[in-house]
Scaffold this motif. Structure first.
Motif, PDB file in Angstrom:
ATOM      1  N   PRO A  28       0.812  -1.229   0.000  1.00 47.25           N
ATOM      2  CA  PRO A  28       0.000   0.000   0.000  1.00 47.25           C
ATOM      3  C   PRO A  28       0.847   1.283   0.000  1.00 47.25           C
ATOM      4  O   PRO A  28       0.866   2.037   0.956  1.00 47.25           O
ATOM      5  CB  PRO A  28      -0.817  -0.136   1.284  1.00 47.25           C
ATOM      6  CG  PRO A  28       0.071  -0.929   2.197  1.00 47.25           C
ATOM      7  CD  PRO A  28       0.807  -1.893   1.308  1.00 47.25           C
ATOM      8  N   LEU A  29       1.545   1.527  -1.096  1.00 44.59           N
ATOM      9  CA  LEU A  29       2.392   2.718  -1.227  1.00 44.59           C
ATOM     10  C   LEU A  29       1.547   3.982  -1.316  1.00 44.59           C
ATOM     11  O   LEU A  29       0.531   4.009  -2.006  1.00 44.59           O
ATOM     12  CB  LEU A  29       3.252   2.595  -2.494  1.00 44.59           C
ATOM     13  CG  LEU A  29       4.164   3.782  -2.817  1.00 44.59           C
ATOM     14  CD1 LEU A  29       5.259   3.926  -1.767  1.00 44.59           C
ATOM     15  CD2 LEU A  29       4.773   3.598  -4.202  1.00 44.59           C
ATOM     16  N   ARG A  30       1.985   5.027  -0.612  1.00 41.32           N
ATOM     17  CA  ARG A  30       1.354   6.348  -0.682  1.00 41.32           C
ATOM     18  C   ARG A  30       2.426   7.366  -1.064  1.00 41.32           C
ATOM     19  O   ARG A  30       3.481   7.419  -0.431  1.00 41.32           O
ATOM     20  CB  ARG A  30       0.789   6.768   0.684  1.00 41.32           C
ATOM     21  CG  ARG A  30      -0.466   6.079   1.098  1.00 41.32           C
ATOM     22  CD  ARG A  30      -0.942   6.557   2.483  1.00 41.32           C
ATOM     23  NE  ARG A  30       0.031   6.280   3.533  1.00 41.32           N
ATOM     24  CZ  ARG A  30       0.853   7.169   4.102  1.00 41.32           C
ATOM     25  NH1 ARG A  30       0.822   8.427   3.741  1.00 41.32           N
ATOM     26  NH2 ARG A  30       1.704   6.815   5.048  1.00 41.32           N
ATOM     27  N   LEU A  31       2.152   8.170  -2.073  1.00 40.14           N
ATOM     28  CA  LEU A  31       3.059   9.232  -2.515  1.00 40.14           C
ATOM     29  C   LEU A  31       2.386  10.575  -2.282  1.00 40.14           C
ATOM     30  O   LEU A  31       1.197  10.738  -2.571  1.00 40.14           O
ATOM     31  CB  LEU A  31       3.397   9.068  -3.994  1.00 40.14           C
ATOM     32  CG  LEU A  31       4.049   7.733  -4.382  1.00 40.14           C
ATOM     33  CD1 LEU A  31       4.198   7.646  -5.896  1.00 40.14           C
ATOM     34  CD2 LEU A  31       5.373   7.550  -3.685  1.00 40.14           C
ATOM     35  N   ARG A  32       3.169  11.526  -1.760  1.00 44.33           N
ATOM     36  CA  ARG A  32       2.637  12.858  -1.478  1.00 44.33           C
ATOM     37  C   ARG A  32       3.597  13.885  -2.061  1.00 44.33           C
ATOM     38  O   ARG A  32       4.796  13.847  -1.787  1.00 44.33           O
ATOM     39  CB  ARG A  32       2.502  13.054   0.036  1.00 44.33           C
ATOM     40  CG  ARG A  32       1.862  14.364   0.439  1.00 44.33           C
ATOM     41  CD  ARG A  32       1.555  14.367   1.932  1.00 44.33           C
ATOM     42  NE  ARG A  32       2.728  14.535   2.753  1.00 44.33           N
ATOM     43  CZ  ARG A  32       3.239  15.712   3.135  1.00 44.33           C
ATOM     44  NH1 ARG A  32       2.659  16.838   2.738  1.00 44.33           N
ATOM     45  NH2 ARG A  32       4.298  15.772   3.902  1.00 44.33           N
ATOM     46  N   ALA A  33       3.075  14.792  -2.866  1.00 41.06           N
ATOM     47  CA  ALA A  33       3.908  15.809  -3.515  1.00 41.06           C
ATOM     48  C   ALA A  33       4.131  17.007  -2.589  1.00 41.06           C
ATOM     49  O   ALA A  33       3.196  17.507  -1.967  1.00 41.06           O
ATOM     50  CB  ALA A  33       3.254  16.268  -4.815  1.00 41.06           C
ATOM     51  N   LEU A  34       5.394  17.457  -2.540  1.00 39.97           N
ATOM     52  CA  LEU A  34       5.769  18.648  -1.772  1.00 39.97           C
ATOM     53  C   LEU A  34       6.104  19.829  -2.682  1.00 39.97           C
ATOM     54  O   LEU A  34       6.019  20.977  -2.266  1.00 39.97           O
ATOM     55  CB  LEU A  34       6.995  18.356  -0.898  1.00 39.97           C
ATOM     56  CG  LEU A  34       6.873  17.213   0.104  1.00 39.97           C
ATOM     57  CD1 LEU A  34       8.204  16.998   0.808  1.00 39.97           C
ATOM     58  CD2 LEU A  34       5.769  17.495   1.096  1.00 39.97           C
TER      59      LEU A  34
END
Length: 162
Positions: free
Chosen positions: A91-97
Protein backbone atom coordinates in the motif's frame (compact mmCIF):
# COMPACT_ATOMS: atom_id res chain seq x y z
CA UNK A 1 28.53 41.16 40.31
CA UNK A 2 25.71 38.76 41.17
CA UNK A 3 23.51 40.58 38.62
CA UNK A 4 26.14 40.09 35.89
CA UNK A 5 26.38 36.35 36.61
CA UNK A 6 22.57 36.03 36.48
CA UNK A 7 22.41 38.01 33.25
CA UNK A 8 25.17 35.88 31.71
CA UNK A 9 23.38 32.66 32.73
CA UNK A 10 20.11 33.95 31.28
CA UNK A 11 21.88 34.83 28.01
CA UNK A 12 23.42 31.34 27.76
CA UNK A 13 20.06 29.67 28.44
CA UNK A 14 18.32 31.88 25.88
CA UNK A 15 20.90 31.09 23.21
CA UNK A 16 20.92 27.35 24.04
CA UNK A 17 17.13 27.03 24.09
CA UNK A 18 16.68 26.94 20.29
CA UNK A 19 19.11 23.99 20.12
CA UNK A 20 16.92 22.02 22.49
CA UNK A 21 13.89 22.53 20.25
CA UNK A 22 15.82 21.06 17.30
CA UNK A 23 15.54 17.60 18.86
CA UNK A 24 11.80 17.60 18.17
CA UNK A 25 10.87 16.58 14.63
CA UNK A 26 9.88 19.46 12.37
CA UNK A 27 6.27 19.79 11.29
CA UNK A 28 5.58 18.04 7.97
CA UNK A 29 5.85 20.23 4.90
CA UNK A 30 2.50 20.99 3.26
CA UNK A 31 1.37 19.04 0.22
CA UNK A 32 1.01 20.73 -3.15
CA UNK A 33 -1.65 20.06 -5.76
CA UNK A 34 -0.12 18.77 -8.96
CA UNK A 35 -1.46 19.49 -12.44
CA UNK A 36 -3.42 16.43 -13.65
CA UNK A 37 -0.72 15.30 -16.10
CA UNK A 38 1.88 15.20 -13.30
CA UNK A 39 -0.50 13.75 -10.72
CA UNK A 40 -1.16 10.89 -13.15
CA UNK A 41 2.51 9.86 -12.84
CA UNK A 42 2.22 9.51 -9.05
CA UNK A 43 -1.14 7.71 -9.12
CA UNK A 44 0.00 5.28 -11.86
CA UNK A 45 3.14 4.59 -9.80
CA UNK A 46 1.04 3.88 -6.69
CA UNK A 47 -1.32 1.58 -8.64
CA UNK A 48 1.55 -0.37 -10.19
CA UNK A 49 3.31 -0.75 -6.83
CA UNK A 50 0.14 -1.85 -5.01
CA UNK A 51 -0.56 -4.46 -7.67
CA UNK A 52 3.01 -5.77 -7.75
CA UNK A 53 3.06 -4.90 -11.48
CA UNK A 54 6.79 -4.48 -12.12
CA UNK A 55 6.24 -4.34 -15.92
CA UNK A 56 3.69 -1.56 -15.43
CA UNK A 57 6.08 0.33 -13.15
CA UNK A 58 8.92 0.00 -15.65
CA UNK A 59 6.60 1.28 -18.42
CA UNK A 60 6.30 4.59 -16.53
CA UNK A 61 10.00 5.24 -17.24
CA UNK A 62 11.76 6.46 -20.37
CA UNK A 63 13.73 3.69 -22.12
CA UNK A 64 17.01 4.73 -20.48
CA UNK A 65 15.53 5.75 -17.12
CA UNK A 66 17.21 5.30 -13.74
CA UNK A 67 16.18 4.20 -10.28
CA UNK A 68 18.47 5.33 -7.49
CA UNK A 69 17.30 3.56 -4.36
CA UNK A 70 18.62 4.04 -0.86
CA UNK A 71 21.42 1.57 -0.09
CA UNK A 72 21.44 -0.02 -3.56
CA UNK A 73 23.47 0.52 -6.74
CA UNK A 74 21.93 2.54 -9.59
CA UNK A 75 19.76 0.68 -12.10
CA UNK A 76 19.34 1.89 -15.69
CA UNK A 77 16.86 0.89 -18.39
CA UNK A 78 13.38 -0.58 -18.31
CA UNK A 79 14.56 -4.19 -18.14
CA UNK A 80 16.73 -3.49 -15.09
CA UNK A 81 13.97 -1.40 -13.51
CA UNK A 82 11.48 -4.22 -13.98
CA UNK A 83 13.89 -6.65 -12.30
CA UNK A 84 14.59 -4.23 -9.46
CA UNK A 85 10.86 -3.86 -8.79
CA UNK A 86 10.17 -7.62 -8.95
CA UNK A 87 9.52 -7.88 -5.20
CA UNK A 88 7.72 -4.53 -4.89
CA UNK A 89 4.12 -4.40 -3.80
CA UNK A 90 2.03 -3.04 -1.00
CA UNK A 91 0.00 0.00 0.00
CA UNK A 92 2.39 2.72 -1.23
CA UNK A 93 1.35 6.35 -0.68
CA UNK A 94 3.06 9.23 -2.52
CA UNK A 95 2.64 12.86 -1.48
CA UNK A 96 3.91 15.81 -3.52
CA UNK A 97 5.77 18.65 -1.77
CA UNK A 98 6.89 20.58 -4.84
CA UNK A 99 7.14 20.40 -8.62
CA UNK A 100 8.13 22.25 -11.73
CA UNK A 101 7.53 21.47 -15.38
CA UNK A 102 8.52 23.15 -18.59
CA UNK A 103 8.17 22.06 -22.19
CA UNK A 104 9.96 18.69 -22.04
CA UNK A 105 11.48 18.40 -18.53
CA UNK A 106 10.12 18.56 -15.02
CA UNK A 107 10.34 17.14 -11.55
CA UNK A 108 8.24 16.18 -8.55
CA UNK A 109 9.62 16.23 -5.00
CA UNK A 110 7.69 14.32 -2.36
CA UNK A 111 7.45 11.83 0.44
CA UNK A 112 6.40 8.21 0.58
CA UNK A 113 4.89 5.89 3.12
CA UNK A 114 2.99 2.62 3.30
CA UNK A 115 -0.51 1.93 4.55
CA UNK A 116 -2.92 4.34 6.12
CA UNK A 117 -1.95 7.17 8.46
CA UNK A 118 0.58 9.92 8.52
CA UNK A 119 3.80 7.93 8.83
CA UNK A 120 6.15 8.88 6.00
CA UNK A 121 9.20 6.68 5.65
CA UNK A 122 11.19 8.59 3.09
CA UNK A 123 11.60 11.21 0.39
CA UNK A 124 11.82 11.08 -3.38
CA UNK A 125 12.58 13.13 -6.45
CA UNK A 126 11.15 12.09 -9.79
CA UNK A 127 12.99 13.67 -12.72
CA UNK A 128 10.56 13.75 -15.67
CA UNK A 129 10.83 13.98 -19.46
CA UNK A 130 8.37 13.97 -22.29
CA UNK A 131 8.43 14.07 -26.04
CA UNK A 132 6.53 17.00 -27.59
CA UNK A 133 2.84 16.38 -26.98
CA UNK A 134 3.53 13.09 -25.18
CA UNK A 135 2.86 12.00 -21.61
CA UNK A 136 5.26 12.68 -18.75
CA UNK A 137 7.64 9.78 -18.19
CA UNK A 138 10.07 9.17 -15.33
CA UNK A 139 13.71 9.74 -16.26
CA UNK A 140 14.99 9.08 -12.75
CA UNK A 141 13.43 7.96 -9.49
CA UNK A 142 15.64 8.95 -6.57
CA UNK A 143 14.55 7.96 -3.08
CA UNK A 144 15.98 7.67 0.40
CA UNK A 145 14.80 6.88 3.89
CA UNK A 146 13.95 9.68 6.29
CA UNK A 147 16.04 8.22 9.11
CA UNK A 148 19.80 7.95 9.08
CA UNK A 149 21.10 4.39 9.29
CA UNK A 150 22.37 3.53 12.74
CA UNK A 151 26.13 3.35 13.10
CA UNK A 152 27.23 -0.10 14.27
CA UNK A 153 28.78 -0.36 17.75
CA UNK A 154 32.54 0.31 17.85
CA UNK A 155 33.24 -3.38 18.37
CA UNK A 156 31.60 -4.18 14.98
CA UNK A 157 33.25 -1.40 12.95
CA UNK A 158 36.39 -2.15 10.94
CA UNK A 159 39.53 -0.46 12.26
CA UNK A 160 40.45 2.90 10.74
CA UNK A 161 43.49 2.73 8.46
CA UNK A 162 45.85 5.65 8.93
Amino acid sequence: MRFLKSAALLAVLTIAAPGVAQNTPPAPLPSVTLPPELDRVLRDYERGWRAGDEAGLAALFVDDGFILQNGRPPVRGREGIQQAYAESEGPLRLRALGFAADDSVGYIIGTYGYGEGDAEMGKFVLALRRAPGGPWMIAADIDNASQMPRRPPAAERPPVQR
